[in-house]
Design an enzyme around this catalytic site. Sequence first.
Site, PDB file in Angstrom:
ATOM      1  N   ASP A 242       0.831  -1.201   0.000  1.00 23.89           N
ATOM      2  CA  ASP A 242       0.000   0.000   0.000  1.00 23.89           C
ATOM      3  C   ASP A 242       0.871   1.257   0.000  1.00 23.89           C
ATOM      4  O   ASP A 242       1.902   1.310   0.671  1.00 23.89           O
ATOM      5  CB  ASP A 242      -0.851  -0.027   1.282  1.00 23.89           C
ATOM      6  CG  ASP A 242      -1.921   1.044   1.312  1.00 23.89           C
ATOM      7  OD1 ASP A 242      -2.733   1.089   0.379  1.00 23.89           O
ATOM      8  OD2 ASP A 242      -1.941   1.837   2.286  1.00 23.89           O
TER       9      ASP A 242
ATOM     10  N   GLU B 264       1.620  -0.376  -5.133  1.00 21.29           N
ATOM     11  CA  GLU B 264       0.713   0.699  -5.532  1.00 21.29           C
ATOM     12  C   GLU B 264       1.555   1.966  -5.707  1.00 21.29           C
ATOM     13  O   GLU B 264       1.882   2.633  -4.732  1.00 21.29           O
ATOM     14  CB  GLU B 264      -0.346   0.912  -4.438  1.00 21.29           C
ATOM     15  CG  GLU B 264      -1.359   1.956  -4.826  1.00 21.29           C
ATOM     16  CD  GLU B 264      -2.118   2.581  -3.649  1.00 21.29           C
ATOM     17  OE1 GLU B 264      -3.183   3.147  -3.886  1.00 21.29           O
ATOM     18  OE2 GLU B 264      -1.625   2.521  -2.499  1.00 21.29           O
TER      19      GLU B 264
HETATM   20  C1  NOJ Z   1      -4.319   3.234  -0.589  1.00 22.58           C
HETATM   21  C2  NOJ Z   1      -5.483   2.303  -0.516  1.00 22.58           C
HETATM   22  O1  NOJ Z   1      -5.739   1.779  -1.799  1.00 22.58           O
HETATM   23  C3  NOJ Z   1      -6.639   3.091   0.030  1.00 22.58           C
HETATM   24  O2  NOJ Z   1      -7.835   2.369  -0.044  1.00 22.58           O
HETATM   25  C4  NOJ Z   1      -6.328   3.511   1.439  1.00 22.58           C
HETATM   26  O3  NOJ Z   1      -7.350   4.347   1.923  1.00 22.58           O
HETATM   27  C5  NOJ Z   1      -5.008   4.275   1.477  1.00 22.58           C
HETATM   28  N1  NOJ Z   1      -3.968   3.652   0.745  1.00 22.58           N
HETATM   29  C6  NOJ Z   1      -4.535   4.406   2.915  1.00 22.58           C
HETATM   30  O4  NOJ Z   1      -4.116   3.149   3.364  1.00 22.58           O
END
Ligand code: NOJ
Length: 561
Positions: free
Chosen positions: A205, A247
Amino acid sequence: MRLSMTSDLWWKNAVVYCLDIETFADGNGDGIGDFRGAIQRIDHLDRMGVTCIWLMPFFPTPDKDDGYDITDFYNVDPRLGTLGDFVEFMRVARDRGIRVIADLVVNHTSDQHPWFKEARSSRDSRYRDWYIWSDKPEPDDPKGVVFPDKEDSLWEYDEKTEQYYYHRFYRFQPDLNTANPEVQDEISRILGFWMELGLSGFRVDAVPFLIEQVTDSGDDLPDPHEFFACLRAFLSRRDGSAILLGEVNLPYPDLVKYFGNDLGDELTMCFDFISMQRTYLSLAREDARPLAAALRERPNPPRDSQWATFMRNHDELTLDKLSDSEREEVFAAFGPDKDMQVFGRGLRRRLPTMLGGDLERIKMVYSLLFSLPGTPVLFYGEEIGMGENLEIEGRLAVRTPMQWTPHRNGGFSDADPSKVSIPMPKGDFGPEKVNVSAQERDPDSLLAWITRLIRHYRDCPEFAWGKYTVLDTGVDAVFAHRADCDGETVVAVHNLGDAETEVELTLEGFDSSKVLTDLLVDGRIEIDDSGRVGFPMGRYGCRWFRASAPETAPADSADPS
Ligand code: NOJ
């Protein structure tokens, strides 16, 4: 292609399926999805041909950011089951030959995590330096606030210890100080723990934020990329085939750095946010050129790395890397109401509603996805064309319960409907109209189509493994590319427009000794001595071909379009 020789690189042509245990299937009738329910549904994924499940966060959480606010990295949230249920889920997935990865959310914790509670108890706390503190917000605050609807600063004042703590996301998600070696060790422990329980890797993440240098301390800080190189090295020591799927929503030149060195020693895969956004621009314009330009621009990943392609994820469909006017075009085409948009940069709709439920067009988009160079990632419900529920706030509009049947609660739960707290879409995209059980019986359904595409994608490893070339088609609406690997060539052609058209391609290195065999339907097309092929493309048509000698191609050359 000898896949057996490369099976340790299983992720190169995997089919990844993202699901949230909370919204997938309720096994104990309390209205909330759980591991026991998900176990019962693994066969659905197996039948489709999914090879890797990505589990969204399932850890104990106050659930203020749908589980991305964690209070214990070593357990299962009691609403969703127990560690025992998790292990059983892993066993059933493994039995079907399906790998499992999970979200690794270590940019931040919940403010209810014992580490943070301890850290904010005193400036001398042993956990103080696990988080990021400052006497005052940094001068460029609030630049970079990720959720501008709720936050106007990256710093939150802590009354008791009279310092500000840093939070890239919501104020209840304090950022961990990943430069602290103790935090780094703890992150390795978290990885190690879940790998022992069978995970094959992690979806990482918020990657760029994980290693950002927040305060300008003036010190010579170590290269932040070392963090990922160390993480990958740790992972590989434990299991050489495990992956980190990152990500990283950055322009290609910045993004590609997260793969690491020439062999790829950092993130194994990165989501290709750029081609995803340009695909939507192409769809909105019915003009393939923005997508073609993105793929021509896209750097090749290092040898041991891969792009992850997708059409939808669980967040807003971000369009932040388009220009303002391009984004407005996509908004106008697919989400004209303010309520369909979020943060001024994205859409909170799923693909089928954006395309007005046009099945032919939806099918073409998934055909495109499975032929794009990379590893495709599906978000649960995409396989049946689920829509969103705009009555639900913000990004959660697309995280409604999975629609299994036309019956009570869409077959998601046996509970009294009043107990299912996340409301499903109604009308044309509600479970009465869109559900797994009906589509399983319909050979023309989206589910049947996606199952077929997965089979062809797995039969054509060239798309994932090969060297790809975007081809000139002479028609703006038509996107064509070829992929070459080990002397084999596959070609995919997609008409993003709703008008029928004729396409002519030139295939370098080919002549009339080869033909193109249609893979999605019967038929074949002659190649002339200059490598030229011409054929019609239907409205939102899609064709996949394999180049082969005529004697190995089907005899019937009838044009199927
Ligand atoms: C990215 C995630 O995809 C999202 O859903 C989340 O709110 C944020 N990171 C914080 O963890």
